[in-house]
Design an enzyme around this catalytic site. Structure first.
Site, mmCIF file in Angstrom:
data_model
loop_
_atom_site.group_PDB
_atom_site.id
_atom_site.type_symbol
_atom_site.label_atom_id
_atom_site.label_comp_id
_atom_site.label_asym_id
_atom_site.label_seq_id
_atom_site.Cartn_x
_atom_site.Cartn_y
_atom_site.Cartn_z
ATOM 1 N N GLY A 8 -55.992 9.722 -8.181
ATOM 2 C CA GLY A 8 -55.188 10.335 -9.236
ATOM 3 C C GLY A 8 -54.499 9.252 -10.063
ATOM 4 O O GLY A 8 -53.386 9.433 -10.559
ATOM 5 N N GLY A 11 -52.909 9.920 -13.509
ATOM 6 C CA GLY A 11 -52.026 11.095 -13.587
ATOM 7 C C GLY A 11 -50.590 10.684 -13.872
ATOM 8 O O GLY A 11 -50.281 9.496 -14.056
ATOM 9 N N GLN A 12 -49.690 11.700 -13.907
ATOM 10 C CA GLN A 12 -48.290 11.424 -14.279
ATOM 11 C C GLN A 12 -47.666 10.412 -13.325
ATOM 12 O O GLN A 12 -47.043 9.450 -13.764
ATOM 13 C CB GLN A 12 -47.473 12.727 -14.236
ATOM 14 C CG GLN A 12 -46.033 12.530 -14.683
ATOM 15 C CD GLN A 12 -45.081 13.630 -14.235
ATOM 16 O OE1 GLN A 12 -45.370 14.400 -13.325
ATOM 17 N NE2 GLN A 12 -43.920 13.673 -14.859
ATOM 18 N N ARG A 36 -62.426 12.124 -13.853
ATOM 19 C CA ARG A 36 -63.066 12.277 -15.167
ATOM 20 C C ARG A 36 -62.434 11.414 -16.258
ATOM 21 O O ARG A 36 -63.097 10.912 -17.131
ATOM 22 C CB ARG A 36 -63.021 13.757 -15.589
ATOM 23 C CG ARG A 36 -64.137 14.588 -14.959
ATOM 24 C CD ARG A 36 -64.043 16.031 -15.365
ATOM 25 N NE ARG A 36 -62.921 16.678 -14.667
ATOM 26 C CZ ARG A 36 -63.000 17.076 -13.372
ATOM 27 N NH1 ARG A 36 -64.102 16.876 -12.703
ATOM 28 N NH2 ARG A 36 -61.996 17.647 -12.783
ATOM 29 N N ASP A 53 -64.367 10.678 -7.040
ATOM 30 C CA ASP A 53 -64.072 12.116 -6.956
ATOM 31 C C ASP A 53 -63.754 12.402 -5.488
ATOM 32 O O ASP A 53 -64.655 12.392 -4.648
ATOM 33 C CB ASP A 53 -65.300 12.913 -7.420
ATOM 34 C CG ASP A 53 -65.113 14.416 -7.182
ATOM 35 O OD1 ASP A 53 -66.032 15.192 -7.538
ATOM 36 O OD2 ASP A 53 -64.068 14.806 -6.617
ATOM 37 N N TYR A 142 -50.514 26.745 -4.863
ATOM 38 C CA TYR A 142 -50.037 25.353 -4.815
ATOM 39 C C TYR A 142 -49.217 25.130 -3.538
ATOM 40 O O TYR A 142 -49.456 24.178 -2.793
ATOM 41 C CB TYR A 142 -49.176 25.072 -6.043
ATOM 42 C CG TYR A 142 -48.629 23.670 -6.143
ATOM 43 C CD1 TYR A 142 -47.262 23.425 -6.000
ATOM 44 C CD2 TYR A 142 -49.462 22.593 -6.396
ATOM 45 C CE1 TYR A 142 -46.755 22.148 -6.101
ATOM 46 C CE2 TYR A 142 -48.956 21.308 -6.510
ATOM 47 C CZ TYR A 142 -47.601 21.095 -6.360
ATOM 48 O OH TYR A 142 -47.104 19.813 -6.463
ATOM 49 N N LYS A 146 -49.795 22.822 -0.236
ATOM 50 C CA LYS A 146 -48.826 21.779 0.126
ATOM 51 C C LYS A 146 -48.401 21.917 1.591
ATOM 52 O O LYS A 146 -48.295 20.938 2.318
ATOM 53 C CB LYS A 146 -47.619 21.811 -0.815
ATOM 54 C CG LYS A 146 -47.915 21.278 -2.202
ATOM 55 C CD LYS A 146 -48.393 19.820 -2.123
ATOM 56 C CE LYS A 146 -48.958 19.294 -3.421
ATOM 57 N NZ LYS A 146 -49.507 17.928 -3.278
ATOM 58 N N ILE A 172 -40.707 15.844 -11.543
ATOM 59 C CA ILE A 172 -40.577 14.417 -11.879
ATOM 60 C C ILE A 172 -40.633 14.241 -13.390
ATOM 61 O O ILE A 172 -41.501 14.807 -14.065
ATOM 62 C CB ILE A 172 -41.684 13.600 -11.191
ATOM 63 C CG1 ILE A 172 -41.475 13.677 -9.673
ATOM 64 C CG2 ILE A 172 -41.658 12.138 -11.657
ATOM 65 C CD1 ILE A 172 -42.550 13.018 -8.861
HETATM 66 C C1 VAH Z 1 -45.279 21.123 -10.512
HETATM 67 N N1 VAH Z 1 -44.368 18.943 -11.122
HETATM 68 O O1 VAH Z 1 -44.472 21.577 -11.315
HETATM 69 C C2 VAH Z 1 -45.061 19.675 -10.058
HETATM 70 C C3 VAH Z 1 -44.209 19.625 -8.827
HETATM 71 C C4 VAH Z 1 -41.969 20.229 -8.053
HETATM 72 C C5 VAH Z 1 -43.116 20.662 -8.808
HETATM 73 O O2 VAH Z 1 -44.956 19.670 -7.666
HETATM 74 O O3 VAH Z 1 -46.214 21.748 -10.066
#
Ligand code: VAH
Length: 316
Positions: A8, A11-12, A36, A53, A142, A146, A172
């Site tokens: 990643g 990424g951010q 990608r 990947d 999500y 996690k 973040i």
């Molecule tokens: C999101 N920035 O918004 C991420 C984070 C705390 C949230 O995992 O999905």
């Protein structure tokens, strides 16, 4: 730590973590793992990158063996809002890719950093001063990935001795790479819009309190945890870490201290609002402070001052 792979890597978090790690360990020792999107500019010029990947176990194994990687910062993930729109993709990237990374780490004896998130909590979790050890029944894909990721990393440590470590990141905020598809993205967009248009339409409702952190502190947390004495880590994976908690009204008021004419209105994204309402208002991060000395540097005032200063130059 001699040879590090960051997945990643564009990424951010990844794009800034790669640059920070290259400063500490030497640019040639930090491989920017991308899928990608290829790195550009200093991220590309300053050190090696590889297309990997992570849903393809062989690609992970090949890069780790090619560079004799001993540490993997695994940041490749689908964030919360996109994960709700594409749950199958989110499971494949957030879990199957993590499984591949942990299997390669087991075979090649690598340490692994994998971030969890405040998204690992759900509506039945105590939402104020959320404890390190508490109920985790997230209502989002999500969050499911996690929690499963936290448990998988714990298992690989206990069963196979893989040196897995991780933190539960809050939202973040950064001024380098825009976030992609998170529920907390508004807290980045608001600064860009304040500079560009002196107004912002917020997609989370007033009163939605969430834990947040400035990117320099997020990077510091990852590196400090990976450098910590492992024998002192009781929780090891998924440490609560936070720096501040605010709602849209509070961050807007802080911006107005520097841009008095800044205006904000609301157009609430119901999906994001529902996700945010299932997350803590603020977490207890005392375990991270006690076990490896976690201490944020930035609060809302100092982050806002720095964000607006940097973006004013960047958006000129
Ligand atoms: C999101 N920035 O918004 C991420 C984070 C705390 C949230 O995992 O999905």
């Amino acid at each position: 730590m001699e040879k590090i792979l960051v997945t990643g890597g564009v990424g951010q978090i990844g794009s800034e973590l790669v640059m920070a790690l290259r400063k500490v360990y030497g640019a040639e020792n930090v491989i920017c793992g991308v899928n990608r999107t290829k790195p550009e500019g200093e991220l590309k010029e300053s050190g090696p990158y590889e297309v990997v990947d992570c849903t393809n176990a062989q690609q992970v194994a090949d890069v780790v063996k090619k560079y004799k990687v001993d540490t993997i910062y695994h940041l490749a993930a689908i964030l919360s809002a996109v994960a709700e729109a594409k749950p199958n993709l989110a499971w494949n990237v957030n879990i199957n890719a993590l499984y591949n990374v942990l299997e390669v780490a087991r075979e090649q004896k690598c340490a692994v950093f994998t971030p969890s998130s405040i998204g690992a909590f759900g509506p039945s979790t105590p939402l104020d001063n959320t404890p390190q050890d508490t109920i985790q029944r997230p209502s989002t894909m999500y969050g499911v990935t996690k929690v499963a990721g936290e448990l998988l990393c714990d298992y690989y440590f206990k069963r196979f001795g893989v040196d897995t470590r991780g933190v539960r990141y809050p939202g973040i905020i950064s001024n380098v790479t825009l976030p992609g598809g998170g529920t907390t993205d508004y807290a980045v967009e608001i600064y860009y819009e304040a500079i560009k248009n002196k107004k912002y339409t917020c997609n989370l409702p007033a009163g939605t309190f969430l834990d947040m952190m400035y990117m320099p502190d997020a990077i510091k947390a990852a590196i400090d945890l990976m450098e910590a004495d492992g024998s002192k880590l009781i929780h090891r994976n998924a440490f609560n870490v936070t720096a501040m908690s605010f709602d849209p009204e509070i961050i807007a008021a802080e911006i107005r201290k520097i841009i008095p004419e800044f205006k904000m209105d609301y157009n609430v994204d119901k999906v994001k609002a529902e996700i945010a309402n299932s997350w803590p208002n603020n977490m207890d991060d005392s375990a991270a402070r006690q076990e490896w000395g976690w201490e944020p540097t930035y609060d809302l005032a100092s982050m806002t001052e720095d964000m607006l200063k940097v973006l004013k130059e960047k958006l000129k």
